[in-house]
Design a protein around this motif. Structure first.
Motif, PDB file in Angstrom:
ATOM      1  N   SER A 130     -81.373 -26.622 -27.435  1.00 33.70           N
ATOM      2  CA  SER A 130     -80.261 -26.815 -27.990  1.00 33.70           C
ATOM      3  C   SER A 130     -79.592 -27.660 -27.653  1.00 33.70           C
ATOM      4  O   SER A 130     -78.799 -28.984 -28.126  1.00 33.70           O
ATOM      5  CB  SER A 130     -78.825 -25.644 -27.980  1.00 33.70           C
ATOM      6  OG  SER A 130     -78.530 -25.511 -26.623  1.00 33.70           O
ATOM      7  N   ILE A 131     -80.044 -28.751 -26.154  1.00 32.27           N
ATOM      8  CA  ILE A 131     -79.596 -29.695 -25.597  1.00 32.27           C
ATOM      9  C   ILE A 131     -80.735 -30.613 -26.652  1.00 32.27           C
ATOM     10  O   ILE A 131     -79.610 -32.002 -26.378  1.00 32.27           O
ATOM     11  CB  ILE A 131     -80.067 -28.992 -24.100  1.00 32.27           C
ATOM     12  CG1 ILE A 131     -78.806 -28.165 -23.471  1.00 32.27           C
ATOM     13  CG2 ILE A 131     -79.291 -30.576 -23.334  1.00 32.27           C
ATOM     14  CD1 ILE A 131     -79.508 -28.028 -22.836  1.00 32.27           C
ATOM     15  N   VAL A 132     -81.542 -31.187 -26.939  1.00 27.11           N
ATOM     16  CA  VAL A 132     -82.315 -31.933 -27.340  1.00 27.11           C
ATOM     17  C   VAL A 132     -82.253 -32.398 -28.476  1.00 27.11           C
ATOM     18  O   VAL A 132     -82.081 -34.243 -27.806  1.00 27.11           O
ATOM     19  CB  VAL A 132     -84.710 -31.476 -27.248  1.00 27.11           C
ATOM     20  CG1 VAL A 132     -85.480 -32.794 -28.013  1.00 27.11           C
ATOM     21  CG2 VAL A 132     -84.763 -30.779 -25.575  1.00 27.11           C
ATOM     22  N   PRO A 133     -81.470 -32.158 -29.015  1.00 27.91           N
ATOM     23  CA  PRO A 133     -81.290 -33.020 -30.371  1.00 27.91           C
ATOM     24  C   PRO A 133     -79.746 -33.714 -30.207  1.00 27.91           C
ATOM     25  O   PRO A 133     -80.067 -34.761 -30.544  1.00 27.91           O
ATOM     26  CB  PRO A 133     -80.885 -32.020 -31.794  1.00 27.91           C
ATOM     27  CG  PRO A 133     -82.160 -30.324 -31.267  1.00 27.91           C
ATOM     28  CD  PRO A 133     -81.593 -31.269 -29.730  1.00 27.91           C
ATOM     29  N   ALA A 134     -79.209 -33.619 -29.284  1.00 25.12           N
ATOM     30  CA  ALA A 134     -78.039 -33.655 -29.099  1.00 25.12           C
ATOM     31  C   ALA A 134     -78.052 -35.099 -27.583  1.00 25.12           C
ATOM     32  O   ALA A 134     -77.743 -35.981 -28.177  1.00 25.12           O
ATOM     33  CB  ALA A 134     -77.307 -33.021 -28.290  1.00 25.12           C
ATOM     34  N   MET A 135     -79.339 -35.299 -26.546  1.00 20.50           N
ATOM     35  CA  MET A 135     -79.510 -35.422 -25.730  1.00 20.50           C
ATOM     36  C   MET A 135     -80.541 -36.780 -26.744  1.00 20.50           C
ATOM     37  O   MET A 135     -80.163 -38.208 -26.461  1.00 20.50           O
ATOM     38  CB  MET A 135     -80.440 -35.230 -25.316  1.00 20.50           C
ATOM     39  CG  MET A 135     -80.020 -34.600 -23.741  1.00 20.50           C
ATOM     40  SD  MET A 135     -81.284 -34.094 -22.862  1.00 20.50           S
ATOM     41  CE  MET A 135     -81.794 -35.176 -21.982  1.00 20.50           C
ATOM     42  N   LEU A 136     -81.019 -36.945 -27.535  1.00 20.81           N
ATOM     43  CA  LEU A 136     -82.097 -38.012 -28.648  1.00 20.81           C
ATOM     44  C   LEU A 136     -80.452 -38.933 -29.298  1.00 20.81           C
ATOM     45  O   LEU A 136     -80.493 -39.640 -29.620  1.00 20.81           O
ATOM     46  CB  LEU A 136     -82.816 -37.031 -29.471  1.00 20.81           C
ATOM     47  CG  LEU A 136     -83.715 -36.741 -29.115  1.00 20.81           C
ATOM     48  CD1 LEU A 136     -84.889 -35.936 -29.744  1.00 20.81           C
ATOM     49  CD2 LEU A 136     -84.729 -37.546 -28.263  1.00 20.81           C
ATOM     50  N   GLY A 137     -79.899 -37.867 -30.040  1.00 13.47           N
ATOM     51  CA  GLY A 137     -78.298 -39.082 -31.235  1.00 13.47           C
ATOM     52  C   GLY A 137     -78.300 -39.407 -29.608  1.00 13.47           C
ATOM     53  O   GLY A 137     -77.155 -41.299 -30.247  1.00 13.47           O
ATOM     54  N   ILE A 138     -77.399 -39.171 -28.419  1.00 11.82           N
ATOM     55  CA  ILE A 138     -76.806 -40.048 -27.434  1.00 11.82           C
ATOM     56  C   ILE A 138     -77.841 -40.985 -27.009  1.00 11.82           C
ATOM     57  O   ILE A 138     -77.456 -42.304 -26.917  1.00 11.82           O
ATOM     58  CB  ILE A 138     -76.354 -39.370 -25.877  1.00 11.82           C
ATOM     59  CG1 ILE A 138     -75.635 -37.784 -26.274  1.00 11.82           C
ATOM     60  CG2 ILE A 138     -76.013 -39.849 -25.136  1.00 11.82           C
ATOM     61  CD1 ILE A 138     -75.255 -37.277 -25.406  1.00 11.82           C
ATOM     62  N   SER A 139     -79.276 -40.860 -27.191  1.00 11.18           N
ATOM     63  CA  SER A 139     -79.422 -41.838 -26.862  1.00 11.18           C
ATOM     64  C   SER A 139     -79.555 -42.779 -27.895  1.00 11.18           C
ATOM     65  O   SER A 139     -80.281 -43.877 -27.144  1.00 11.18           O
ATOM     66  CB  SER A 139     -80.820 -41.470 -26.452  1.00 11.18           C
ATOM     67  OG  SER A 139     -81.789 -40.959 -27.278  1.00 11.18           O
TER      68      SER A 139
END
Length: 173
Positions: A130-139
């Motif tokens: 659940s964390i990876v997609p948000a991190m990719l969006g932030i980046s």
């Protein structure tokens, strides 16, 4: 452990009497376990149990489970990705981000180089799913690249879910 057993009993009783709840439940669980924040608290074991029960009792076809799980997982992943894109600029202005600017910069560089692999691996690792997609969006990872890789990863994950669900279901027959 007893709580999980009683939850399983409740779900199997509900599905035995209301098979029409199977598809919405699979979609909901696949989506919730992928949502940023919520996914850390929703167990994939519950989804696997529901899928196993549905397959063992012939409540739902594997094809319908595939598309339902794929849709729920992709919706959850994309919600996290777009939340990251929305809140990413604010995140970079936060005191936390300023304090850890070097680490964040390094992480974003790694995501730029290995982000596609992170999407695929993240889909199969519950702790980071659940964390990876948000991190990719932030980046600032590109939308199209994320969507293509995520849909392929969700399809592979849905196939694996059906395979595992079939195997678990055979244990109880």
């Amino acid at each position: 452990m007893e709580s999980l057993s009683s939850t399983g009993s409740l779900i199997s009783e509900t599905l035995a009497n209301n098979a029409e709840f199977a598809i919405p439940l699979i979609f909901l669980l696949a989506c919730l376990e992928a949502l940023v924040g919520i996914g850390l608290f929703v167990s994939g074991a519950l989804l696997l149990g529901v899928v196993s029960y549905c397959l063992a009792q012939d409540l739902v076809t594997p094809t319908l489970i595939f598309f339902t799980a794929l849709g729920g997982a992709a919706l959850g992943d994309h919600a996290g990705f777009y939340c990251g894109r929305l809140w990413g600029p604010r995140f970079h202005l936060s005191a936390f981000a300023r304090k850890h600017a070097a680490r964040i910069s390094k992480t974003e560089e790694m995501i730029a180089n290995w982000g596609g692999v992170a999407v695929a691996i993240g889909r199969f690792v519950p702790a980071i799913r659940s964390i990876v997609p948000a991190m990719l969006g932030i980046s600032g990872f590109t939308r199209l690249r994320f969507s293509v890789i995520d849909l392929i990863s969700c399809a592979a994950w849905a196939l694996a879910l059906i395979a595992l669900g079939s195997g678990v279901g055979l244990l109880f027959n």
